[in-house]
Design an enzyme around this catalytic site. Sequence first.
Site, PDB file in Angstrom:
ATOM      1  N   ASP A  81       0.848  -1.204   0.000  1.00 16.98           N
ATOM      2  CA  ASP A  81       0.000   0.000   0.000  1.00 16.98           C
ATOM      3  C   ASP A  81       0.886   1.258   0.000  1.00 16.98           C
ATOM      4  OD1 ASP A  81      -2.492   1.289   0.178  1.00 16.98           O
ATOM      5  OD2 ASP A  81      -2.432   1.339   2.376  1.00 16.98           O
ATOM      6  N   HIS A 206      -9.792   5.024  -0.745  1.00 18.79           N
ATOM      7  CA  HIS A 206      -8.930   5.028   0.448  1.00 18.79           C
ATOM      8  C   HIS A 206      -9.677   5.723   1.585  1.00 18.79           C
ATOM      9  CE1 HIS A 206      -4.820   3.778  -1.027  1.00 18.79           C
ATOM     10  NE2 HIS A 206      -5.590   3.665  -2.086  1.00 18.79           N
ATOM     11  N   SER A 209     -12.188   3.980   6.956  1.00 18.48           N
ATOM     12  CA  SER A 209     -12.635   4.016   8.360  1.00 18.48           C
ATOM     13  C   SER A 209     -13.575   5.190   8.611  1.00 18.48           C
ATOM     14  CB  SER A 209     -11.438   4.173   9.310  1.00 18.48           C
ATOM     15  OG  SER A 209     -10.596   3.064   9.235  1.00 18.48           O
TER      16      SER A 209
HETATM   17  P1  13P Z   1      -8.136   4.675   7.065  1.00 18.69           P
HETATM   18  O1  13P Z   1      -6.912   4.731   7.937  1.00 18.69           O
HETATM   19  O2  13P Z   1      -8.912   5.956   7.075  1.00 18.69           O
HETATM   20  O3  13P Z   1      -8.973   3.494   7.348  1.00 18.69           O
HETATM   21  O4  13P Z   1      -7.606   4.544   5.567  1.00 18.69           O
HETATM   22  C1  13P Z   1      -6.791   3.462   5.232  1.00 18.69           C
HETATM   23  C2  13P Z   1      -6.163   3.645   3.899  1.00 18.69           C
HETATM   24  O5  13P Z   1      -6.698   4.296   3.026  1.00 18.69           O
HETATM   25  C3  13P Z   1      -4.886   2.967   3.670  1.00 18.69           C
HETATM   26  O6  13P Z   1      -4.375   3.187   2.404  1.00 18.69           O
END
Ligand code: 13P
Length: 277
Positions: A81, A206, A209
């Site tokens: 990532d 992305h 959360s």
């Molecule tokens: P969050 O930390 O908001 O869940 O996003 C994760 C993310 O996009 C990792 O690339």
Amino acid sequence: MVNNLKALLKKAQDDKYALGSFNIYNYETIKGVFNAIKNAGVDGIIAFGAKYTSNMELNEVANLIRTVTAGYGKDIAIHLDHCSDFKLIKEAIDAGFTSVMIDGSALSYEENVALTKEVCDYAHQRSVSVEAELGSIALGEHSNEDHQEEKYTDPEKAKDFVDRTGVDCLAVSIGTVHGTYKGTPNISVKRLKEINALLDIPLVLHGGSGTPEDTIRECIANGICKININTEMSKNAVKAMYERTKENPKSHFSQLSVLAREKVTEVATKYINLFQR
Ligand code: 13P
């Protein structure tokens, strides 16, 4: 069985669901995420952020994921990532990652095209899929009120970008943020629809959360096939460990580890169910 992201996302795109891409950084998170995937009986994406290389080495990540998921009958992608470093991408591919994200979003448009194209050419020769990002996804402190629409992905540019790079999936900026939202997020499903109308490839969201569930459903209906989750798993695991150690300062590390793993599984399960629509 381990596979690249292209294979997993094609199924999601055809059947209009999304896969969670869950960030991991140690055994507990890998096991916690995999337990959620296995309990749900779905394909899964286990993602390691380039910023976590001080937690684990790339070959440890790839080998441990292979060991933990061995014998599972569905597809698992081992994904790198947010990586802006081509050298690290090559190392991840050598270590056994099946998918990489080249994040050229801090570069100029032409530089992002050139770097992404170079990574695609390299990765595709090795059957590794590539995600890229166009537009810029903010951090939590820059959520809703900022209306940073100039940083949202431009649909015409997205079309040009995909045509010129051959990227397998594209992370779009439509108002979600990495981390915790300050208030009610301002997410432009309208912009997503405009992008999706011009592109054939799966789109990536992305900053999953805390994104409202209705918005997530609308995004999945409009081309989002992969949604990244990190912060909520971390926050819930840390909160549970904090409360347990407050109750019992002599708690053993082994028990806290299991507790953290269970919290990771809880959060991942919630999102897997939501993403299946
Ligand atoms: P969050 O930390 O908001 O869940 O996003 C994760 C993310 O996009 C990792 O690339």
